[in-house]
Design a protein around this motif. Structure first.
Motif, PDB file in Angstrom:
ATOM      1  N   ASP A  74       0.859  -1.417   0.100  1.00 34.71           N
ATOM      2  CA  ASP A  74       0.073   0.046  -0.160  1.00 34.71           C
ATOM      3  C   ASP A  74       0.821   1.030  -0.035  1.00 34.71           C
ATOM      4  O   ASP A  74       0.697   2.165  -0.613  1.00 34.71           O
ATOM      5  CB  ASP A  74      -0.657   0.089   1.225  1.00 34.71           C
ATOM      6  CG  ASP A  74      -1.738  -1.235   1.342  1.00 34.71           C
ATOM      7  OD1 ASP A  74      -2.527  -1.352   0.420  1.00 34.71           O
ATOM      8  OD2 ASP A  74      -1.732  -1.775   2.366  1.00 34.71           O
ATOM      9  N   TYR A  75       1.733   1.096   0.620  1.00 33.44           N
ATOM     10  CA  TYR A  75       2.857   2.336   0.814  1.00 33.44           C
ATOM     11  C   TYR A  75       4.321   1.798   0.883  1.00 33.44           C
ATOM     12  O   TYR A  75       4.705   0.853   1.436  1.00 33.44           O
ATOM     13  CB  TYR A  75       2.651   3.077   2.154  1.00 33.44           C
ATOM     14  CG  TYR A  75       1.190   3.614   2.577  1.00 33.44           C
ATOM     15  CD1 TYR A  75       0.925   4.965   2.023  1.00 33.44           C
ATOM     16  CD2 TYR A  75       0.475   3.021   3.209  1.00 33.44           C
ATOM     17  CE1 TYR A  75      -0.430   5.354   2.131  1.00 33.44           C
ATOM     18  CE2 TYR A  75      -0.968   3.387   3.492  1.00 33.44           C
ATOM     19  CZ  TYR A  75      -1.333   4.389   3.163  1.00 33.44           C
ATOM     20  OH  TYR A  75      -2.538   4.963   3.129  1.00 33.44           O
ATOM     21  N   VAL A  76       5.062   2.787   0.188  1.00 31.14           N
ATOM     22  CA  VAL A  76       6.482   2.560   0.042  1.00 31.14           C
ATOM     23  C   VAL A  76       7.035   4.002   0.386  1.00 31.14           C
ATOM     24  O   VAL A  76       6.637   4.958   0.033  1.00 31.14           O
ATOM     25  CB  VAL A  76       7.082   1.997  -1.279  1.00 31.14           C
ATOM     26  CG1 VAL A  76       8.537   2.292  -1.403  1.00 31.14           C
ATOM     27  CG2 VAL A  76       6.535   0.901  -1.702  1.00 31.14           C
ATOM     28  N   LEU A 123      14.946   6.629  -7.283  1.00 25.76           N
ATOM     29  CA  LEU A 123      14.291   5.598  -6.409  1.00 25.76           C
ATOM     30  C   LEU A 123      12.780   5.699  -6.540  1.00 25.76           C
ATOM     31  O   LEU A 123      11.805   4.829  -6.766  1.00 25.76           O
ATOM     32  CB  LEU A 123      14.411   5.809  -4.937  1.00 25.76           C
ATOM     33  CG  LEU A 123      15.997   5.275  -4.507  1.00 25.76           C
ATOM     34  CD1 LEU A 123      16.083   5.842  -3.139  1.00 25.76           C
ATOM     35  CD2 LEU A 123      16.068   3.694  -4.431  1.00 25.76           C
ATOM     36  N   ARG A 124      12.171   7.026  -6.655  1.00 26.95           N
ATOM     37  CA  ARG A 124      10.831   7.206  -6.955  1.00 26.95           C
ATOM     38  C   ARG A 124      10.227   6.688  -8.380  1.00 26.95           C
ATOM     39  O   ARG A 124       9.237   6.076  -8.255  1.00 26.95           O
ATOM     40  CB  ARG A 124      10.565   8.908  -7.066  1.00 26.95           C
ATOM     41  CG  ARG A 124       9.067   9.412  -7.233  1.00 26.95           C
ATOM     42  CD  ARG A 124       8.971   9.511  -8.672  1.00 26.95           C
ATOM     43  NE  ARG A 124       9.872  10.179  -9.635  1.00 26.95           N
ATOM     44  CZ  ARG A 124      10.133  11.490  -9.926  1.00 26.95           C
ATOM     45  NH1 ARG A 124       9.111  12.561  -9.380  1.00 26.95           N
ATOM     46  NH2 ARG A 124      10.889  11.942 -10.645  1.00 26.95           N
ATOM     47  N   THR A 160       1.551   3.795  -2.993  1.00 30.48           N
ATOM     48  CA  THR A 160       1.657   5.336  -2.557  1.00 30.48           C
ATOM     49  C   THR A 160       2.876   5.442  -1.968  1.00 30.48           C
ATOM     50  O   THR A 160       3.407   4.883  -1.244  1.00 30.48           O
ATOM     51  CB  THR A 160       0.483   5.839  -1.717  1.00 30.48           C
ATOM     52  OG1 THR A 160      -0.668   5.682  -2.116  1.00 30.48           O
ATOM     53  CG2 THR A 160       0.643   7.255  -1.402  1.00 30.48           C
ATOM     54  N   LEU A 161       3.771   6.436  -2.833  1.00 31.05           N
ATOM     55  CA  LEU A 161       5.024   6.784  -2.132  1.00 31.05           C
ATOM     56  C   LEU A 161       4.967   7.997  -1.017  1.00 31.05           C
ATOM     57  O   LEU A 161       4.344   8.845  -1.286  1.00 31.05           O
ATOM     58  CB  LEU A 161       5.967   7.519  -3.231  1.00 31.05           C
ATOM     59  CG  LEU A 161       7.517   7.703  -2.925  1.00 31.05           C
ATOM     60  CD1 LEU A 161       8.173   6.609  -2.756  1.00 31.05           C
ATOM     61  CD2 LEU A 161       7.988   8.712  -4.086  1.00 31.05           C
ATOM     62  N   LEU A 162       5.597   7.653  -0.035  1.00 28.60           N
ATOM     63  CA  LEU A 162       5.668   8.460   0.994  1.00 28.60           C
ATOM     64  C   LEU A 162       7.019   9.046   1.454  1.00 28.60           C
ATOM     65  O   LEU A 162       8.159   8.029   1.207  1.00 28.60           O
ATOM     66  CB  LEU A 162       5.221   7.749   2.323  1.00 28.60           C
ATOM     67  CG  LEU A 162       3.716   7.523   2.382  1.00 28.60           C
ATOM     68  CD1 LEU A 162       3.086   6.861   3.493  1.00 28.60           C
ATOM     69  CD2 LEU A 162       2.595   8.638   2.045  1.00 28.60           C
ATOM     70  N   VAL A 163       7.453  10.150   1.945  1.00 31.39           N
ATOM     71  CA  VAL A 163       8.672  10.755   2.008  1.00 31.39           C
ATOM     72  C   VAL A 163       8.787  10.834   3.432  1.00 31.39           C
ATOM     73  O   VAL A 163       7.989  11.697   4.366  1.00 31.39           O
ATOM     74  CB  VAL A 163       8.808  12.181   1.383  1.00 31.39           C
ATOM     75  CG1 VAL A 163      10.347  12.629   1.765  1.00 31.39           C
ATOM     76  CG2 VAL A 163       8.851  11.817  -0.177  1.00 31.39           C
ATOM     77  N   ARG A 220       3.201  12.778  -0.171  1.00 36.33           N
ATOM     78  CA  ARG A 220       2.914  13.329   1.291  1.00 36.33           C
ATOM     79  C   ARG A 220       4.188  13.088   1.945  1.00 36.33           C
ATOM     80  O   ARG A 220       4.773  12.044   1.594  1.00 36.33           O
ATOM     81  CB  ARG A 220       1.733  12.525   1.750  1.00 36.33           C
ATOM     82  CG  ARG A 220       0.397  12.792   1.342  1.00 36.33           C
ATOM     83  CD  ARG A 220      -0.663  11.892   1.409  1.00 36.33           C
ATOM     84  NE  ARG A 220      -0.574  11.065   2.953  1.00 36.33           N
ATOM     85  CZ  ARG A 220      -1.254   9.991   2.976  1.00 36.33           C
ATOM     86  NH1 ARG A 220      -1.916   9.389   2.141  1.00 36.33           N
ATOM     87  NH2 ARG A 220      -1.261   9.312   4.388  1.00 36.33           N
ATOM     88  N   ILE A 221       4.105  13.619   3.305  1.00 30.77           N
ATOM     89  CA  ILE A 221       5.197  13.343   4.039  1.00 30.77           C
ATOM     90  C   ILE A 221       4.902  12.839   5.364  1.00 30.77           C
ATOM     91  O   ILE A 221       3.730  13.086   5.876  1.00 30.77           O
ATOM     92  CB  ILE A 221       5.890  14.827   4.296  1.00 30.77           C
ATOM     93  CG1 ILE A 221       6.852  15.366   3.387  1.00 30.77           C
ATOM     94  CG2 ILE A 221       6.472  14.969   5.869  1.00 30.77           C
ATOM     95  CD1 ILE A 221       7.326  16.904   3.749  1.00 30.77           C
TER      96      ILE A 221
END
Length: 306
Positions: A102-104, A126-127, A138-141, A188-189
């Motif tokens: 779901d998230y990376v 990486l993105r 969903t990519l999260l920072v 998103r952060i």
């Protein structure tokens, strides 16, 4: 309100509307000891909230965006090259394709976190790699945190241009850098760094340096008053290189309180509900202080969705 923030606010509202609904979140973290710190209690918080966390951590101590990107590139060049594998025996590509995450999450090495010049081009690589091999995720920072105010980095600050000389300078630098990369990625952060800063500057709960302690003359097991520290700080331990127990200072990594604060931030972002009032509190952590940490995490996340 910007689009990503508006979307998250909507998700948070929807989640709160269905309180009690069990969720399973599948998470893959591409990070280092700071991602390990921040997720240490995440599974416990998820369980206490009636949810399930499936977590695959890819941890390399001190690793930057560059280290992870180059490891993946080595694996692409030669799948048998051990330099391209994590401790699981898989490369980043296989890890991303292992499940429907779901998230990376991605993050910069803390020592470089204030310097945006160190983020690109490897963060972008990486993105794109995540988007290619885990397109549903969903990519999260993950915004990492400042060092403790009495960390050696601030006691004897570097004279190099651009290097932070105080905890405040480090926070301002890393926040600006993470904000910039997240804006570029429309991502998103996870504001762990914001939460640490709120706690580190709180009038009641902030850690205060014990100026009566002299590490040069201290005898085991003497330690300074480190009440409300979010970092490991001073401790007596055997050096990794061997030898007798010695006094050392770790103003970088999170202790139990810092790990709990970080996990509360991650919980709110990933599960879309408040950590305030969670029944899970790590053993040895004062209940009133734990409540403050829960509330601080909530403030940090809420501020990002305004």
């Amino acid at each position: 309100m910007k689009a990503p923030a508006l979307l998250f606010a909507l998700l948070l509202f929807c989640a709160s509307s269905f309180a009690g609904e069990a969720k399973t979140v599948k998470l893959l973290t591409i990070g280092n000891s700071f991602s390990a710190n921040a997720t240490h209690y995440l599974g416990d918080l998820a369980k206490a909230g009636g949810h399930k966390l499936v977590h695959q951590p890819l941890v390399i101590g001190g690793a930057s965006f560059q280290v992870h990107a180059e490891k993946a590139q080595k694996h692409e060049a030669d799948a048998k090259d051990k330099a391209g594998l994590y401790t699981s025996g898989r490369g980043l590509k296989e890890s991303l394709e292992l499940d429907r995450w779901d998230y990376v999450t991605i993050q910069q090495a803390s020592i470089k976190s204030h310097d945006f010049a160190t983020y690109q081009p490897h963060a972008g690589w990486l993105r794109d790699y995540v988007a290619k091999h885990a397109p549903q995720a969903t990519l999260l920072v993950h915004e990492t945190w400042e060092y403790r105010k009495d960390d050696p980095r601030f006691i004897k600050p570097s004279t190099a241009a651009g290097e932070p000389k105080t905890q405040e300078e480090m926070y301002k630098g890393l926040r600006a850098a993470y904000d910039k990369i997240a804006a570029e990625f429309h991502a998103r952060i996870i504001p762990t760094g914001d939460a640490f800063h709120l706690a580190d500057t709180d009038k009641t709960w902030a850690y205060q340096t014990d100026t009566t302690f002299d590490p040069k003359t201290a005898k085991q097991p003497a330690l300074p008053d480190q009440t409300h520290s979010l970092h490991v700080g001073w401790r007596w331990a055997k050096p990794k290189t061997g030898g007798p127990v010695a006094l050392g200072m770790d103003g970088h990594h999170a202790n139990t309180a810092g790990e709990y604060l970080g996990a509360c931030v991650w919980y709110e972002v990933l599960f879309g509900e408040s950590a305030v009032g969670s029944s899970f509190i790590p053993k040895g952590l004062d209940a009133s202080y734990a409540r403050f940490l829960q509330e601080t995490a909530h403030r940090a996340v809420a501020a990002r969705v305004k």
